[in-house]
Scaffold this motif. Sequence first.
Motif, PDB file in Angstrom:
ATOM      1  N   UNK A 294       0.777  -1.028  -0.415  1.00  0.00           N
ATOM      2  CA  UNK A 294       0.053   0.081   0.082  1.00  0.00           C
ATOM      3  C   UNK A 294       0.940   1.271   0.080  1.00  0.00           C
ATOM      4  N   UNK A 295       0.220   2.215   0.369  1.00  0.00           N
ATOM      5  CA  UNK A 295       1.651   3.320   0.266  1.00  0.00           C
ATOM      6  C   UNK A 295       1.932   3.308   1.523  1.00  0.00           C
ATOM      7  N   UNK A 296       1.246   2.815   2.544  1.00  0.00           N
ATOM      8  CA  UNK A 296       2.621   2.955   3.855  1.00  0.00           C
ATOM      9  C   UNK A 296       3.545   1.720   3.477  1.00  0.00           C
ATOM     10  N   UNK A 297       4.698   1.913   3.951  1.00  0.00           N
ATOM     11  CA  UNK A 297       6.617   1.100   3.617  1.00  0.00           C
ATOM     12  C   UNK A 297       5.484   0.108   5.011  1.00  0.00           C
ATOM     13  N   UNK A 298       5.016   1.006   6.431  1.00  0.00           N
ATOM     14  CA  UNK A 298       4.347  -0.291   7.362  1.00  0.00           C
ATOM     15  C   UNK A 298       3.895  -1.346   6.922  1.00  0.00           C
ATOM     16  N   UNK A 299       2.899  -1.299   6.236  1.00  0.00           N
ATOM     17  CA  UNK A 299       1.845  -2.201   6.361  1.00  0.00           C
ATOM     18  C   UNK A 299       2.024  -3.282   5.628  1.00  0.00           C
TER      19      UNK A 299
ATOM     20  N   UNK B 168      -2.104   2.561   9.362  1.00  0.00           N
ATOM     21  CA  UNK B 168      -0.380   3.115   8.761  1.00  0.00           C
ATOM     22  C   UNK B 168      -1.322   4.067   8.319  1.00  0.00           C
ATOM     23  N   UNK B 169      -0.668   5.434   7.313  1.00  0.00           N
ATOM     24  CA  UNK B 169      -1.303   6.252   5.894  1.00  0.00           C
ATOM     25  C   UNK B 169      -0.576   6.277   5.704  1.00  0.00           C
TER      26      UNK B 169
ATOM     27  N   UNK C 151      -3.865   1.001   6.119  1.00  0.00           N
ATOM     28  CA  UNK C 151      -4.325  -0.056   6.552  1.00  0.00           C
ATOM     29  C   UNK C 151      -3.916  -0.622   8.153  1.00  0.00           C
TER      30      UNK C 151
ATOM     31  N   UNK D 231       4.199   7.476   5.667  1.00  0.00           N
ATOM     32  CA  UNK D 231       4.335   6.807   6.163  1.00  0.00           C
ATOM     33  C   UNK D 231       5.416   6.774   7.253  1.00  0.00           C
TER      34      UNK D 231
END
Lengths: 179, 521
Positions: free
Chosen positions: A144-149, B479-480, B459, B483
């Motif tokens: 996703x756009x969030x690397x933490x996912x 999570x946004x 997520x 980042x």
Amino acid sequence: MDTVCRTYAGGMETGTVEDGAERAQGEPVWTGLPRGLLRMRRLLLVVWLGPIAIGTGVLLGWLAGPGWAAFALLPLGLLLWGWPMLGRNWRSWRYAERADDLLISRGVLWREETVVPYGRMQLVEVTSGPVERHFGLASVQLHTAAAATDARIPGLDPEEAERLRDRLTQLGEARSAGL
Amino acid sequence: MTVPIPGADDAMSTTRNTTPEPRTAAEQGTAAEQGTAAEQGTAAEQRTAAEHQAAAEDRGAADPRSAAEDLPAAAAEQRVDLDGEISGGPVAVVEQRLHPVTPLRRAWAPVAVVIGWAVHDPDGAQRQLTRLDPSTLLIGLAVLVPAAALYGFLTWWFTHFAVTESELRIRTGLLFRRTAHIRLERIQAVDLTRPLLARIAGVAKLRLDVVGTDKKDELAYLGEGTARALRAELLARAAGFAPDTAQDVGEAPERQLLKVPPGVLAVSLVLTGATWGTLLAAVVVPSVLWIATESLWTVLATALPLLGAAGASSVGRFVGEYDWTVGESPDGLRIDHGLLDRTHETVPPGRVQTVRIVEPLLWRRRGWVRVELDVAGSSNSVLIPVAPREVAESVIARVLPGAHVPDTAALARPPARARWCVPLWWKGYGLAVTDTVFAARQGLLRRQLALVPHAKVQSVRLAQGPWERFKHVADVHVDTGANKTVTARLRDATEAAALLHAQAERSRTGRREALPDRWMA
């Protein structure tokens, strides 16, 4: 190859989730990972720790004396401990495709459950290294756009991985949304 | 075996291509136009492009506040590509060059290197200088100066930018060609910066923050008037105005929301722990070293960087955050600040991913807070350096429409058994979920409340370690897209499991009510 798709709450036999009433009721249909992954991990464990145990035992017994050879019990113990641990870890991995999001649950001691809405997927990746390929396995990774996912499903059947990829791509396209 | 999902390509908003072969400008121009013609196939688009070109020429001739008028030299260089006719259709993209002062921007670098070397090694520099005879010096200069000038000129000459219907294109490079296509509807923020020297020269830097852009994708430098006009035009296009009206829309009217008085800023910095910490370190460490070693050089070598850090965290911050103004316009949020280097940021509506309200211990008695914000692809993070809480909350209400900041009483604390997981600090954690935001607080002395609009959640994750499981608590991570992860720590495990699914559901439905990418369309 033979694959065992274990099921949890839903009691369905395959990993393919049909549109149905059970999802509307909220209880996700969980799918486990094929047994091949466990076999691969256990083999890797033995391949690494077995020779280390033998090597340490022989070398120390020969160079430093028989008493020192007891150190070989360390990797051996690790091997014996790791064997059931891998089984537990493998059993803990499961995923569920729901109407609007994908659930991934994993971990025994450190449990983690991830929810990724389909509309947020930027990229679906199917990877398969040489060892994984030998065992007929492939991993699916969602970005996703969030690397933490950290949404990764390891050790799937290649057909299942590709089905999942196609389905996720299709769903992602239908529900696509910006940042 | 990688499949990007069509339409959901925010992470790859910039398209670049680099051609590693030298080609003549004419060839390249034709190739670019062919590409353009292929992309913009429809007659309607060709017509608008032609109108756009006509409008640009018209503007250059008549409009007194136009960029071309401000910059006669740039106007003379303005090139209208009509090569497109060769490739089938009259598609024209007006390509422009940067301000002629641009080649000078790196002129100080060799001088700085020489000075740095002279300072670093004075004896060596002296020796080398005495050995140098005037004729060698002259010859060296006669070679170096034209070479540097030629390099500067060529980089400037081969850098073009153009605004098309949906993109900003930046074309650079003589040998290694690089074309960046930045999609306007993916703009996350627009930064206009005027460093001190650039202010003296009357030029400015313009940068579009899109996920994936790097340092090269900024327009440095443009004339100040051009930069402002271009910013207005880019924002108008990104907002969804028709291409032929976008140029005439002009600057959107701005309404000031907040201005930080210099006195308050100074007091707030005095009351910041970091300022005193670095100052204390800068005093104590060299003194201890002096007592221990009595070597002047060691003391100087440690004292100078420490003093520098202390200066940066106090005076540097004051200069950077001086005259902080937050304004609101139909184009989005405007943030202007700086004493020497002026920065003007514009964040279009619906781009803010997270807002954090930070409350340092020493500010609490005065009721001041600092507000930070996260925008994907942008490095700027401060919204308000210091303001009373009520004022800050009213600004946040403008930034996140429909959201209100939950007050301390509304935050649910972790259950008391959480003290066994995080002693003492467990009291600092708190969570509130309103119908627009997910708000999580952390910290005991320096409190920090993070707000994530439901529509911005990428997520949701639930994590639980063995000890947390024993105590029947769990953490929920949200999570946004910028980042950043906001965590609600130490929630009751049953509550956390319900929260996980409820939050995923809210994120999905929140999305539908969110603003469109083109906010004026």
